[in-house]
Design a protein around this motif. Structure first.
Motif, PDB file in Angstrom:
ATOM      1  N   SER A  65       0.851  -1.182   0.000  1.00 21.24           N
ATOM      2  CA  SER A  65       0.000   0.000   0.000  1.00 21.24           C
ATOM      3  C   SER A  65       0.890   1.236   0.000  1.00 21.24           C
ATOM      4  CB  SER A  65      -0.892   0.007   1.248  1.00 21.24           C
ATOM      5  OG  SER A  65      -0.090   0.155   2.415  1.00 21.24           O
ATOM      6  N   VAL A  66       0.277   2.404  -0.158  1.00 23.70           N
ATOM      7  CA  VAL A  66       1.037   3.654  -0.080  1.00 23.70           C
ATOM      8  C   VAL A  66       1.696   3.774   1.288  1.00 23.70           C
ATOM      9  CG1 VAL A  66       0.867   6.167  -0.145  1.00 23.70           C
ATOM     10  CG2 VAL A  66      -0.467   4.793  -1.752  1.00 23.70           C
ATOM     11  N   ARG A  67       0.953   3.425   2.334  1.00 26.35           N
ATOM     12  CA  ARG A  67       1.495   3.499   3.694  1.00 26.35           C
ATOM     13  C   ARG A  67       2.693   2.569   3.856  1.00 26.35           C
ATOM     14  NH1 ARG A  67       1.028   0.374   8.211  1.00 26.35           N
ATOM     15  NH2 ARG A  67       1.236   1.429  10.238  1.00 26.35           N
ATOM     16  N   THR A 108      -0.946  -1.488  -7.851  1.00 21.08           N
ATOM     17  CA  THR A 108      -2.174  -2.022  -8.430  1.00 21.08           C
ATOM     18  C   THR A 108      -3.112  -2.612  -7.388  1.00 21.08           C
ATOM     19  OG1 THR A 108      -0.924  -4.038  -8.933  1.00 21.08           O
ATOM     20  CG2 THR A 108      -1.191  -2.443 -10.702  1.00 21.08           C
ATOM     21  N   ALA A 109      -2.552  -3.223  -6.340  1.00 21.64           N
ATOM     22  CA  ALA A 109      -3.412  -3.807  -5.309  1.00 21.64           C
ATOM     23  C   ALA A 109      -4.184  -2.732  -4.556  1.00 21.64           C
ATOM     24  CB  ALA A 109      -2.575  -4.633  -4.336  1.00 21.64           C
ATOM     25  N   SER A 110      -3.603  -1.528  -4.472  1.00 21.58           N
ATOM     26  CA  SER A 110      -4.263  -0.422  -3.781  1.00 21.58           C
ATOM     27  C   SER A 110      -5.070   0.456  -4.719  1.00 21.58           C
ATOM     28  CB  SER A 110      -3.215   0.446  -3.064  1.00 21.58           C
ATOM     29  OG  SER A 110      -2.524  -0.299  -2.088  1.00 21.58           O
ATOM     30  N   GLY A 111      -4.971   0.210  -6.039  1.00 16.22           N
ATOM     31  CA  GLY A 111      -5.698   1.027  -6.999  1.00 16.22           C
ATOM     32  C   GLY A 111      -5.144   2.427  -7.130  1.00 16.22           C
ATOM     33  N   VAL A 112      -3.819   2.571  -6.981  1.00 16.65           N
ATOM     34  CA  VAL A 112      -3.187   3.892  -7.005  1.00 16.65           C
ATOM     35  C   VAL A 112      -2.008   3.888  -7.977  1.00 16.65           C
ATOM     36  CG1 VAL A 112      -1.969   5.645  -5.646  1.00 16.65           C
ATOM     37  CG2 VAL A 112      -3.822   4.327  -4.593  1.00 16.65           C
ATOM     38  N   VAL A 113      -1.900   4.945  -8.773  1.00 19.32           N
ATOM     39  CA  VAL A 113      -0.700   5.210  -9.567  1.00 19.32           C
ATOM     40  C   VAL A 113      -0.135   6.547  -9.114  1.00 19.32           C
ATOM     41  CG1 VAL A 113       0.177   5.853 -11.839  1.00 19.32           C
ATOM     42  CG2 VAL A 113      -1.292   3.864 -11.610  1.00 19.32           C
ATOM     43  N   LEU A 125      11.407  18.216  -0.241  1.00 18.62           N
ATOM     44  CA  LEU A 125      10.014  17.867  -0.506  1.00 18.62           C
ATOM     45  C   LEU A 125       9.911  17.111  -1.818  1.00 18.62           C
ATOM     46  CD1 LEU A 125       8.712  19.869  -2.914  1.00 18.62           C
ATOM     47  CD2 LEU A 125       8.853  21.541  -1.090  1.00 18.62           C
ATOM     48  N   GLU A 126       8.799  16.415  -1.951  1.00 22.36           N
ATOM     49  CA  GLU A 126       8.462  15.752  -3.203  1.00 22.36           C
ATOM     50  C   GLU A 126       6.990  16.009  -3.486  1.00 22.36           C
ATOM     51  OE1 GLU A 126       9.436  11.606  -2.857  1.00 22.36           O
ATOM     52  OE2 GLU A 126      11.423  11.932  -3.707  1.00 22.36           O
ATOM     53  N   PHE A 127       6.652  16.065  -4.778  1.00 30.87           N
ATOM     54  CA  PHE A 127       5.229  16.084  -5.086  1.00 30.87           C
ATOM     55  C   PHE A 127       4.941  15.197  -6.275  1.00 30.87           C
ATOM     56  CE2 PHE A 127       6.789  19.656  -7.527  1.00 30.87           C
ATOM     57  CZ  PHE A 127       5.930  19.847  -8.595  1.00 30.87           C
ATOM     58  N   TYR A 128       3.702  14.708  -6.294  1.00 30.63           N
ATOM     59  CA  TYR A 128       3.280  13.680  -7.227  1.00 30.63           C
ATOM     60  C   TYR A 128       1.920  14.031  -7.813  1.00 30.63           C
ATOM     61  CZ  TYR A 128       6.160  11.312  -3.678  1.00 30.63           C
ATOM     62  OH  TYR A 128       7.133  10.994  -2.770  1.00 30.63           O
ATOM     63  N   GLU A 129       1.603  13.368  -8.924  1.00 28.87           N
ATOM     64  CA  GLU A 129       0.215  13.308  -9.367  1.00 28.87           C
ATOM     65  C   GLU A 129      -0.277  11.898  -9.075  1.00 28.87           C
ATOM     66  OE1 GLU A 129      -2.580  13.527 -13.354  1.00 28.87           O
ATOM     67  OE2 GLU A 129      -0.749  14.739 -13.285  1.00 28.87           O
ATOM     68  N   LEU A 130      -1.314  11.795  -8.249  1.00 33.86           N
ATOM     69  CA  LEU A 130      -1.906  10.511  -7.895  1.00 33.86           C
ATOM     70  C   LEU A 130      -3.148  10.268  -8.740  1.00 33.86           C
ATOM     71  CD1 LEU A 130      -0.102  10.981  -5.370  1.00 33.86           C
ATOM     72  CD2 LEU A 130      -1.937   9.985  -4.001  1.00 33.86           C
ATOM     73  N   THR A 131      -3.276   9.063  -9.257  1.00 34.58           N
ATOM     74  CA  THR A 131      -4.505   8.616  -9.902  1.00 34.58           C
ATOM     75  C   THR A 131      -5.056   7.468  -9.074  1.00 34.58           C
ATOM     76  OG1 THR A 131      -3.667   9.216 -12.096  1.00 34.58           O
ATOM     77  CG2 THR A 131      -5.530   7.693 -12.014  1.00 34.58           C
ATOM     78  N   LEU A 132      -6.310   7.594  -8.645  1.00 36.14           N
ATOM     79  CA  LEU A 132      -6.932   6.574  -7.799  1.00 36.14           C
ATOM     80  C   LEU A 132      -8.131   5.966  -8.510  1.00 36.14           C
ATOM     81  CD1 LEU A 132      -5.856   8.967  -5.700  1.00 36.14           C
ATOM     82  CD2 LEU A 132      -6.950   7.482  -4.041  1.00 36.14           C
ATOM     83  N   ASN A 133      -8.111   4.652  -8.657  1.00 39.08           N
ATOM     84  CA  ASN A 133      -9.284   3.937  -9.137  1.00 39.08           C
ATOM     85  C   ASN A 133     -10.439   4.103  -8.154  1.00 39.08           C
ATOM     86  OD1 ASN A 133      -8.485   2.844 -11.551  1.00 39.08           O
ATOM     87  ND2 ASN A 133      -8.103   0.791 -10.759  1.00 39.08           N
ATOM     88  N   PRO A 134     -11.676   3.855  -8.573  1.00 34.52           N
ATOM     89  CA  PRO A 134     -12.763   3.735  -7.597  1.00 34.52           C
ATOM     90  C   PRO A 134     -12.385   2.705  -6.529  1.00 34.52           C
ATOM     91  CG  PRO A 134     -13.660   3.821  -9.809  1.00 34.52           C
ATOM     92  CD  PRO A 134     -12.166   3.736  -9.962  1.00 34.52           C
ATOM     93  N   GLY A 135     -12.455   3.101  -5.273  1.00 35.19           N
ATOM     94  CA  GLY A 135     -12.053   2.221  -4.182  1.00 35.19           C
ATOM     95  C   GLY A 135     -10.569   2.251  -3.871  1.00 35.19           C
ATOM     96  N   GLY A 136      -9.768   2.950  -4.680  1.00 38.99           N
ATOM     97  CA  GLY A 136      -8.335   3.047  -4.422  1.00 38.99           C
ATOM     98  C   GLY A 136      -8.064   3.766  -3.111  1.00 38.99           C
ATOM     99  N   SER A 137      -6.971   3.385  -2.436  1.00 40.93           N
ATOM    100  CA  SER A 137      -6.718   3.966  -1.118  1.00 40.93           C
ATOM    101  C   SER A 137      -5.241   3.903  -0.763  1.00 40.93           C
ATOM    102  CB  SER A 137      -7.519   3.221  -0.043  1.00 40.93           C
ATOM    103  OG  SER A 137      -6.939   1.958   0.229  1.00 40.93           O
ATOM    104  N   PHE A 185      -6.210   8.028   3.084  1.00 40.55           N
ATOM    105  CA  PHE A 185      -7.118   8.559   2.067  1.00 40.55           C
ATOM    106  C   PHE A 185      -7.669   7.429   1.215  1.00 40.55           C
ATOM    107  CE2 PHE A 185      -2.868   8.781   0.136  1.00 40.55           C
ATOM    108  CZ  PHE A 185      -3.072   8.131  -1.077  1.00 40.55           C
ATOM    109  N   ASP A 186      -8.811   7.704   0.574  1.00 38.20           N
ATOM    110  CA  ASP A 186      -9.370   6.749  -0.363  1.00 38.20           C
ATOM    111  C   ASP A 186     -10.278   7.476  -1.350  1.00 38.20           C
ATOM    112  OD1 ASP A 186     -11.521   7.305   1.311  1.00 38.20           O
ATOM    113  OD2 ASP A 186     -12.249   5.252   1.376  1.00 38.20           O
TER     114      ASP A 186
END
Length: 209
Positions: A65-67, A108-113, A125-137, A185-186
């Motif tokens: 997961s992201v965590r 992919t298991a978390s639904g996040v890119v 610092l770092e910054f990203y663009e996150l894409t979350l599938n429905p239900g991604g967390s 987050f989700d």
């Protein structure tokens, strides 16, 4: 209308399994651990994860997961972007990131890119663009560490949990909070969400136990 027509094509995309990327991520975790001279047990102690989970991650038999990746980055003393796949679109620049040169991480298991928007290497610092599938967390557990986080919702919706309270953010909303606040987050909707996510890179103390 202009903004909608630009974002709409990405709103319909979903995150598909990337087995080669999963294998590369596992190898990266293993190589970073070995480079640091740490055993799997050492990393387990530093992160609070089980030795079995770390072993499965390294063999691409489990996806983090992201965590979990944040815990690993702290334990291995590297920015989380070290786990990202480098682009083959050209030589990276020291201070600039071209869109075609973004480094990518598929959870992919978390639904996040996550797409890295800052150049490779350590910084404040770092910054990203996150894409979350429905239900991604970010995962099922709250996380906290030193530093600060901020972000902006580009499209869709993000449910941001801060100190066990949920805040549903829509496109155009933004946030900032100390990372010492328990957070996760989700995406609770049926639409893909896109978020700009900013984090400082201060290290956290290892979890107790």
């Amino acid at each position: 209308m202009g903004d909608g027509s630009t974002i709409a094509p990405k709103d319909t995309q979903t995150i598909e399994r990337d087995e080669a990327g999963d294998q590369r991520l596992g190898e990266t975790v293993r190589l970073l651990r070995q480079r640091a001279g740490l055993s799997i047990q050492d990393v387990a102690t530093r992160t609070g994860l089980s030795t079995g989970m770390i072993s499965q991650l390294e063999r691409a038999r489990a996806m983090p997961s992201v965590r979990t990746l944040r815990l690993l980055s702290i334990a291995l003393d590297v920015p989380i972007s070290y786990f990202f796949e480098a682009s083959d679109a050209g030589e990276p620049q020291r201070y600039i990131v071209r869109k075609s040169n973004r480094r990518l991480l598929r959870l992919t298991a978390s639904g996040v890119v996550k797409e890295a928007l800052t150049p490779a290497g350590k910084g404040e610092l770092e910054f990203y663009e996150l894409t979350l599938n429905p239900g991604g967390s970010s995962g099922t557990d709250f996380f906290q560490h030193t530093g600060e986080k901020a972000g902006y919702i580009l499209a869709g919706s993000l449910r941001l949990w801060l100190d066990h309270q949920a805040h549903l953010l829509e496109a155009g909303d933004s946030f900032r909070f100390p990372s010492t606040v328990p957070h996760m987050f989700d995406n609770p909707t049926q639409q893909v969400a896109r978020v700009i996510w900013v984090t400082t890179l201060h290290q956290a103390d290892p979890p107790a136990g």
